[in-house]
Design a protein around this motif. Structure first.
Motif, PDB file in Angstrom:
ATOM      1  N   SER A  27       0.830  -1.205   0.000  1.00  0.00           N
ATOM      2  CA  SER A  27       0.000   0.000   0.000  1.00  0.00           C
ATOM      3  C   SER A  27       0.866   1.257   0.000  1.00  0.00           C
ATOM      4  O   SER A  27       0.570   2.235  -0.694  1.00  0.00           O
ATOM      5  CB  SER A  27      -0.954   0.000   1.201  1.00  0.00           C
ATOM      6  OG  SER A  27      -0.237  -0.120   2.415  1.00  0.00           O
ATOM      7  N   HIS A  30       2.630   1.663  -3.389  1.00  0.00           N
ATOM      8  CA  HIS A  30       1.623   1.979  -4.400  1.00  0.00           C
ATOM      9  C   HIS A  30       1.297   3.478  -4.390  1.00  0.00           C
ATOM     10  O   HIS A  30       1.420   4.165  -5.410  1.00  0.00           O
ATOM     11  CB  HIS A  30       0.371   1.145  -4.104  1.00  0.00           C
ATOM     12  CG  HIS A  30      -0.680   1.225  -5.170  1.00  0.00           C
ATOM     13  ND1 HIS A  30      -1.902   0.625  -5.034  1.00  0.00           N
ATOM     14  CD2 HIS A  30      -0.712   1.822  -6.380  1.00  0.00           C
ATOM     15  CE1 HIS A  30      -2.639   0.838  -6.109  1.00  0.00           C
ATOM     16  NE2 HIS A  30      -1.934   1.574  -6.935  1.00  0.00           N
ATOM     17  N   TRP A  31       0.894   3.987  -3.222  1.00  0.00           N
ATOM     18  CA  TRP A  31       0.514   5.408  -3.121  1.00  0.00           C
ATOM     19  C   TRP A  31       1.691   6.317  -3.441  1.00  0.00           C
ATOM     20  O   TRP A  31       1.568   7.270  -4.227  1.00  0.00           O
ATOM     21  CB  TRP A  31      -0.020   5.697  -1.716  1.00  0.00           C
ATOM     22  CG  TRP A  31      -0.471   7.114  -1.534  1.00  0.00           C
ATOM     23  CD1 TRP A  31       0.311   8.197  -1.243  1.00  0.00           C
ATOM     24  CD2 TRP A  31      -1.805   7.612  -1.654  1.00  0.00           C
ATOM     25  NE1 TRP A  31      -0.454   9.341  -1.164  1.00  0.00           N
ATOM     26  CE2 TRP A  31      -1.764   9.014  -1.414  1.00  0.00           C
ATOM     27  CE3 TRP A  31      -3.045   7.013  -1.925  1.00  0.00           C
ATOM     28  CZ2 TRP A  31      -2.903   9.809  -1.449  1.00  0.00           C
ATOM     29  CZ3 TRP A  31      -4.178   7.817  -1.952  1.00  0.00           C
ATOM     30  CH2 TRP A  31      -4.097   9.191  -1.721  1.00  0.00           C
ATOM     31  N   PHE A 214      -5.717   0.123  -3.384  1.00  0.00           N
ATOM     32  CA  PHE A 214      -4.885   0.724  -2.336  1.00  0.00           C
ATOM     33  C   PHE A 214      -5.632   0.758  -1.009  1.00  0.00           C
ATOM     34  O   PHE A 214      -5.093   0.366   0.038  1.00  0.00           O
ATOM     35  CB  PHE A 214      -4.470   2.151  -2.713  1.00  0.00           C
ATOM     36  CG  PHE A 214      -4.031   2.951  -1.521  1.00  0.00           C
ATOM     37  CD1 PHE A 214      -2.773   2.768  -0.977  1.00  0.00           C
ATOM     38  CD2 PHE A 214      -4.900   3.854  -0.906  1.00  0.00           C
ATOM     39  CE1 PHE A 214      -2.374   3.478   0.165  1.00  0.00           C
ATOM     40  CE2 PHE A 214      -4.514   4.563   0.223  1.00  0.00           C
ATOM     41  CZ  PHE A 214      -3.247   4.371   0.759  1.00  0.00           C
ATOM     42  N   MET A 217      -5.997  -2.690   0.531  1.00  0.00           N
ATOM     43  CA  MET A 217      -4.730  -3.143   1.114  1.00  0.00           C
ATOM     44  C   MET A 217      -4.429  -2.400   2.408  1.00  0.00           C
ATOM     45  O   MET A 217      -4.042  -3.000   3.416  1.00  0.00           O
ATOM     46  CB  MET A 217      -3.581  -2.929   0.119  1.00  0.00           C
ATOM     47  CG  MET A 217      -3.603  -3.823  -1.096  1.00  0.00           C
ATOM     48  SD  MET A 217      -2.074  -3.695  -2.087  1.00  0.00           S
ATOM     49  CE  MET A 217      -2.113  -1.973  -2.606  1.00  0.00           C
ATOM     50  N   ASP A 218      -4.601  -1.087   2.382  1.00  0.00           N
ATOM     51  CA  ASP A 218      -4.241  -0.285   3.543  1.00  0.00           C
ATOM     52  C   ASP A 218      -5.188  -0.563   4.718  1.00  0.00           C
ATOM     53  O   ASP A 218      -4.754  -0.621   5.875  1.00  0.00           O
ATOM     54  CB  ASP A 218      -4.278   1.199   3.172  1.00  0.00           C
ATOM     55  CG  ASP A 218      -3.501   2.068   4.150  1.00  0.00           C
ATOM     56  OD1 ASP A 218      -2.353   1.706   4.471  1.00  0.00           O
ATOM     57  OD2 ASP A 218      -4.045   3.090   4.590  1.00  0.00           O
TER      58      ASP A 218
END
Length: 278
Positions: A27, A30-31, A214, A217-218
């Motif tokens: 996460s 990704h971000w 995202f 996942m987070d």
């Protein structure tokens, strides 16, 4: 305000760099890949204020050439890590609306995913205006209202018939991130303008499909374990067993980028904001 867009290759190149910091925290990598790609369209030089600086590792990754940098963070433990990083000339342990620096003393302010967490946003933006030289810029990333609207895990749990658990998951997620200002792009621009700052550019980051994955996942990462800690502790241990994970996740990331059709409606934004010269 100009709305800018990026291409998939820029974002994946950002992942190649960022994943060296967070190889087994998907996460995060990704971000921050999206942020990194947007930041590469800008240059920070001169004297820089890093607002919500953290440990300095991400700042150094983005701006390796910067040498005259002052950090601000209100977490004493994090401040100590920032001081030891060698990134900053000084790090202040203060709230962001009370920076102990002279008026008009910075060429740039950098605020990576910090403004949305600040309870006194108007005062913080006024302080940024005070600290910036005329013509200086604020480069920042923030979350938008889509960050809450597109949160998948609580909705899925509620759809499975566990409404109370879904409500608790959403509350815990928002409490963890302390989202004091999950504003729309239009609301962010108004906040900047009211502080005497002009929004020049806006890079939308994480469109719908990237946001959904995202946020899933987070959210999973930060679910509390009954015995203490988070599910992320278990997930990290599992992913860390594979040296191939960063490369494998890159392929998933590439697939998510192929799914997007609207690159302007996003759960995050990178803004370039300027203090007028007059």
């Amino acid at each position: 305000m100009q709305i800018k867009t990026m291409v998939s290759s820029e974002i994946l190149s950002g992942y190649d760099v960022v994943s060296t910091l967070y190889p087994h925290i998907p996460s995060m990598s990704h971000w921050r890949s999206w942020e990194y790609a947007a930041y590469q369209h800008h240059q920070l030089d001169g004297r820089i204020l890093d607002l919500g600086c953290g440990d300095g590792r991400y700042f150094r990754l983005i701006w390796p050439q910067a040498t005259d940098v002052v950090g601000v963070d209100n977490n004493p433990g994090i401040v100590e890590l920032g001081r030891k990083s060698g990134v900053y000339r000084n790090v202040h342990t203060v709230l962001a609306h009370n920076v102990p620096e002279p008026d008009a003393s910075f060429d740039h302010v950098f605020a990576n995913c910090s403004l949305e967490h600040m309870d006194r946003l108007n005062a913080v933006l006024a302080e940024i205006h005070r600290c910036l030289k005329p013509g200086g810029t604020l480069l920042c990333s923030v979350v938008t209202d889509r960050f809450i609207q597109w949160s998948l895990l609580p909705k899925l749990v509620s759809m499975a018939g566990f409404d109370d658990a879904g409500i608790t998951l959403q509350k815990d997620f928002l409490d963890y991130h302390h989202l004091a200002n999950p504003l729309s792009v239009e609301e962010w621009e108004k906040k900047f303008n009211r502080a005497g700052l002009l929004a020049e550019e806006h890079y939308p980051i994480l469109p719908k499909h990237n946001s959904g994955i995202f946020l899933l996942m987070d959210s999973l990462w930060h679910v509390k374990q009954a015995g203490g800690g988070e599910l992320g502790d278990v997930i990290f241990s599992f992913l860390s067993d594979s040296a191939n994970f960063p490369g494998a996740f890159r392929k998933i990331f590439a697939g998510l980028l192929e799914m997007e059709t609207d690159w302007q409606d996003c759960s995050g934004a990178v803004f370039l904001i300027r203090k007028p010269r007059w």
